[in-house]
Design a protein around this motif. Structure first.
Motif, short mmCIF file in Angstrom:
data_model
loop_
_atom_site.label_atom_id
_atom_site.label_comp_id
_atom_site.label_asym_id
_atom_site.label_seq_id
_atom_site.Cartn_x
_atom_site.Cartn_y
_atom_site.Cartn_z
N ASP A 188 -9.22 -0.96 -9.12
CA ASP A 188 -10.38 -0.18 -8.66
C ASP A 188 -10.42 -0.02 -7.16
O ASP A 188 -11.36 0.59 -6.62
CB ASP A 188 -11.68 -0.88 -9.13
N ARG A 189 -9.43 -0.51 -6.47
CA ARG A 189 -9.46 -0.44 -5.01
C ARG A 189 -9.22 0.98 -4.54
O ARG A 189 -8.45 1.75 -5.13
CB ARG A 189 -8.42 -1.38 -4.41
N THR A 190 -9.90 1.36 -3.48
CA THR A 190 -9.82 2.73 -2.97
C THR A 190 -8.82 2.86 -1.82
O THR A 190 -8.33 3.96 -1.55
CB THR A 190 -11.19 3.19 -2.49
N GLU A 191 -8.51 1.73 -1.11
CA GLU A 191 -7.58 1.85 0.01
C GLU A 191 -6.16 2.07 -0.50
O GLU A 191 -5.79 1.62 -1.58
CB GLU A 191 -7.63 0.62 0.92
N LYS A 192 -5.36 2.78 0.29
CA LYS A 192 -4.00 3.10 -0.11
C LYS A 192 -3.11 1.87 -0.09
O LYS A 192 -2.26 1.69 -0.95
CB LYS A 192 -3.42 4.17 0.81
N LYS A 249 -1.43 2.10 -6.05
CA LYS A 249 -1.16 3.33 -6.79
C LYS A 249 0.16 3.96 -6.36
O LYS A 249 0.40 5.15 -6.60
CB LYS A 249 -2.32 4.31 -6.61
N GLY A 250 1.01 3.17 -5.72
CA GLY A 250 2.27 3.71 -5.24
C GLY A 250 2.12 4.31 -3.86
O GLY A 250 1.02 4.64 -3.42
N TYR A 257 4.72 3.61 -9.91
CA TYR A 257 4.93 2.18 -9.73
C TYR A 257 4.04 1.63 -8.62
O TYR A 257 3.73 2.32 -7.64
CB TYR A 257 6.39 1.89 -9.35
N ILE A 258 3.67 0.36 -8.76
CA ILE A 258 3.16 -0.38 -7.62
C ILE A 258 4.31 -0.50 -6.62
O ILE A 258 5.43 -0.83 -6.99
CB ILE A 258 2.71 -1.80 -8.04
N THR A 259 4.03 -0.21 -5.36
CA THR A 259 5.06 -0.30 -4.34
C THR A 259 4.73 -1.44 -3.39
O THR A 259 3.56 -1.67 -3.07
CB THR A 259 5.16 1.01 -3.54
N ASN A 288 2.31 1.28 -13.08
CA ASN A 288 0.85 1.18 -13.17
C ASN A 288 0.41 1.17 -14.62
O ASN A 288 -0.53 0.48 -15.00
CB ASN A 288 0.20 2.35 -12.43
N SER A 289 1.08 1.97 -15.46
CA SER A 289 0.70 2.05 -16.86
C SER A 289 0.86 0.70 -17.56
O SER A 289 0.10 0.36 -18.47
CB SER A 289 1.54 3.11 -17.58
#
Length: 343
Positions: free
Chosen positions: A33-37, A63-64, A71-73, A128-129
């Motif tokens: 739920d985090r909004t920061e990149k 969110k990559g 993918y999580i990066t 992420n999925s």
């Protein structure tokens, strides 16, 4: 930066082998739920095998790094005095028992700080999925916990006579003496040694072994390569070193390396060009890698094109490359289809 929960795990000391083994945990609440990149970890400090302190930190892109990423990066960077050390690190998510190297990193990733390696960027860590589908296991109460293991080993370096040779050649290269061969490029003349050229290049060897005019005159005229590229090619022949150059110059140097069969130089150029892959350069580097059979560069360019296809497909570069290099773009499209099928 928020003050996330941060625990130091067990520290194992094996002084007889000069090894330190540390495990850390980093808990990030409300991960999906985090909004920061990007989210930066606190600094993780540990006592190295040599008794000195070092620290590292991580950055995670939930969110990559790009909008197209699935993918999580992650980034991982060592800080402080880390020479002349050798490190490995492993990252995984707490409660994740699967063993799939494509999605996470259970096998060690190496740092050799004697070679100025202290940072890994853009590690595609986990889809992420997968997190969403396994929310209850991997994200209890919405928090994700990364387990980070780092090992530090000091290896005794034995004197290497070849290093003295390399240093000596690097010292004399700018003003070579006792030369017996000359390369002429435009108005520039490059005196050099035939034995060095033939020892390092099959092309030069064949040229000077046969009764070509180059052997008779002991000179070679090059009109298709710029003088600064010839100079860097000779620098590599003598010292195995290459100066950092612009994108265009590095591309030209790779072409020269291919022409004179300097495979080590070609590999260096290919590796450096991989680091210059962007949406603006991907098609020119893809064509270059394919034309000169630099497979690593070509493969990484295809991966970049697939990863950023939604953006690139709207650009003139995609259309032009499809029209002028259809076989190559069929490869890109094939990888794009495979990527979609694996989702």
């Amino acid at each position: 930066m928020e003050d996330f929960k941060f625990d130091v795990g067990e520290i194992k000391k094996e002084h007889e082998h000069s090894i330190i083994d540390c495990t850390f945990t980093w808990e990030v609440p409300d991960f999906l739920d985090r909004t920061e990149k990007a989210i930066r970890s606190p600094s993780f400090s540990f006592l190295k095998a040599d008794g000195q302190w070092a620290d590292f930190n991580m950055v995670v892109f939930p969110k990559g790094k790009t909008k197209e990423s699935k993918y999580i990066t992650m980034w991982f960077r060592l800080n402080g005095n880390c020479e002349p050390d050798w490190f490995t690190f492993t990252i995984k998510i707490k409660n994740d028992e699967e063993f799939n190297p494509k999605n996470w990193f259970p096998s060690p990733t190496f740092f050799d700080t004697t070679k100025n390696e202290n940072c890994f960027e853009d590690l595609e860590f986990k889809k992420n999925s997968t997190l969403v589908q396994n929310r209850e296991t991997l994200l209890p109460n919405g928090a994700i916990t990364f387990l980070v293991n780092i090992k530090n080993e000091i290896r005794e370096r034995k004197p290497d006579p070849s290093e003295d040779l390399a240093q000596d050649l690097d010292y004399v290269f700018p003003e070579l003496e006792f030369t017996d061969f000359t390369i002429i490029c435009g108005e520039k003349r490059f005196p050099c040694h035939a034995f060095m050229l033939t020892a390092r290049s099959e092309v030069f060897y064949g040229m000077l072994k046969s009764d070509f005019k180059e052997k008779i005159n002991m000179e070679l005229r090059i009109d298709t390569i710029q003088p600064d590229i010839v100079y860097e090619m000779l620098r590599f022949i003598y010292t195995a070193q290459v100066e950092d150059m612009s994108l265009e110059k590095t591309m030209d140097l790779l072409k020269a390396a291919d022409q004179y069969q300097l495979l080590g130089l070609k590999d260096i150029c290919g590796t450096r060009l991989v680091k210059k892959l962007t949406n603006d350069t991907v098609f020119s580097l893809l064509i270059l890698g394919d034309t000169y059979q630099e497979e690593n560069l070509k493969g990484k360019a295809i991966m970049h094109a697939v990863k950023n296809a939604k953006t690139l497909i709207k650009t003139p570069g995609w259309e032009l490359t499809t029209r002028e290099h259809p076989r190559l773009m069929i490869e890109v499209t094939s990888h794009l289809i495979q990527d979609k099928d694996s989702e």
